[in-house]
Design an enzyme around this catalytic site. Structure first.
Site, mmCIF file in Angstrom:
data_model
loop_
_atom_site.group_PDB
_atom_site.id
_atom_site.type_symbol
_atom_site.label_atom_id
_atom_site.label_comp_id
_atom_site.label_asym_id
_atom_site.label_seq_id
_atom_site.Cartn_x
_atom_site.Cartn_y
_atom_site.Cartn_z
ATOM 1 C CB SER A 98 -0.963 -0.035 1.190
ATOM 2 O OG SER A 98 -2.026 0.878 1.006
ATOM 3 C CG ASP A 111 -4.245 -2.011 0.509
ATOM 4 O OD1 ASP A 111 -3.389 -2.570 1.220
ATOM 5 O OD2 ASP A 111 -4.324 -0.777 0.396
#
Length: 355
Positions: free
Chosen positions: A42, A206
């Protein structure tokens, strides 16, 4: 100072990733410290890509300066983008006085925009959809981080179909891989990447869901033993969450720390086996674990602050990261390449089976 070699493990956490920006900026000042590998998820993937792009540009001090320029540009661009999805990814709500906390939770722009994600999908944009992170990565001063020069880069993403982690490295560590690693599914469309093994297009979300960050690539025996984890999500938070926002915050922290805690528990087990001399003639690595963190700052901010920016947040986070890294170097530079600076048995004390 003698030359030291480390691996970096960079957690994700939206705007809180600017803390890692400060940490990396400070570490890059030390010519005696060599970064051999970077694993990120991320916001940690964004930081890792910027760091790799600069360090692979040139050897020595020039590469370190290029990496600092890349990181500065990355966060300047993220802070200036007006795309509302990126704003929601970044925005911060600073702590408010106890008496007005509940009102702020109910009526702040953060709460309003968060509720919109329960109604609208990123697929509602139709043909006008563009991932705003694409331009951020494209505009880096040194945008090539998919090469074999400099430190190895590992980018973690979550396969939507299988729910399993996928790590992209070398030529596969592309801007698409970084965007996949930072793809919160209520804000961005899943990023589709063709799997070289199967030839099929796979969708990714993610990386923090399955590896925040991925530790296992750093166990490669060709890499240094030392893994320096830059923590974004606090491991410990005293007190019982009572309001809806506090409960959601702690759920967020526990969820996004789960994979890291599982990895550290496994490392702790391996260390016990080494201590008991039960791994003779085994091809297994005994990592040395370090952490750079500021739990006081992170517990002062809510998980919701990962999704919405307030003026001054990024500068505050960068400065906090620089201070935390400086403190780490002052206290533990001599320990690098020699021994752990994290007490894993103490970290896991009180967990496990009761009865």
């Amino acid at each position: 100072m003698e030359q030291k070699h480390i691996n970096l493990a960079l957690q994700g956490g939206g705007a809180h990733g600017a803390f890692s920006w400060g940490v990396l900026d400070r570490l890059l000042d030390e010519d005696w410290l060599t970064i051999d590998a970077i694993s990120g998820a991320s916001a940690g993937a964004l930081n890792g890509a910027a760091l790799k792009g600069g360090l692979s540009r040139s050897a020595g001090r020039a590469g370190r300066i290029a990496a600092q320029e890349n990181l500065d540009h990355l966060w300047a661009q993220v802070g200036q983008r007006s795309d509302n999805r990126l704003v929601r990814w970044m925005y911060s709500v600073f702590p408010v006085p106890q008496g007005t906390e509940r009102a702020a939770e109910l009526f702040s722009p953060a709460a309003w925009l968060e509720n919109l994600t329960r109604i609208f999908s990123p697929y509602d944009y139709g043909p006008f959809y563009v991932n705003p992170l694409a331009a951020v990565l494209r505009d880096l001063p040194y945008p090539d981080f998919s090469n074999d020069r400099g430190p190895q880069l590992f980018i973690a993403a979550t396969n939507v179909r299988t729910g399993r982690i996928r790590v992209f490295t070398r030529a596969a560590a592309t801007p698409d891989a970084v965007m996949a690693s930072a793809c919160l599914p209520n804000l961005f469309r899943a990023v589709e990447i063709r799997d070289p093994d199967t030839g099929h297009l796979e969708a990714f979300w993610d990386g923090g869901f399955t590896g925040n960050p991925a530790m296992f690539p750093l166990y490669d025996p060709r890499l240094p033993r030392d893994i320096v984890i830059v923590n974004i999500n606090p491991l410990l938070r005293d007190g019982i969450p009572r309001t809806p926002a506090q409960i959601a915050d702690r759920v967020n922290e526990v969820s996004f720390n789960a994979s890291l805690m599982a990895d550290l528990r496994a490392i702790n087990f391996v260390k016990r086996l080494f201590a008991e001399d039960r791994l003779q003639n085994r091809a297994m690595k005994n990592p040395l674990i370090h952490m750079i963190l500021d739990d006081e700052l992170m517990t002062d901010l809510s998980a919701r602050s990962k999704l919405m920016p307030a003026p001054g947040l990024l500068a505050r986070m960068k400065l906090a990261g620089q201070v935390a890294a400086d403190t780490f170097l002052n206290n533990h530079a001599d320990a690098l390449n020699r021994h752990d600076t994290v007490d894993l048995p103490a970290l896991f004390a009180g967990s496990g089976i009761i009865g």
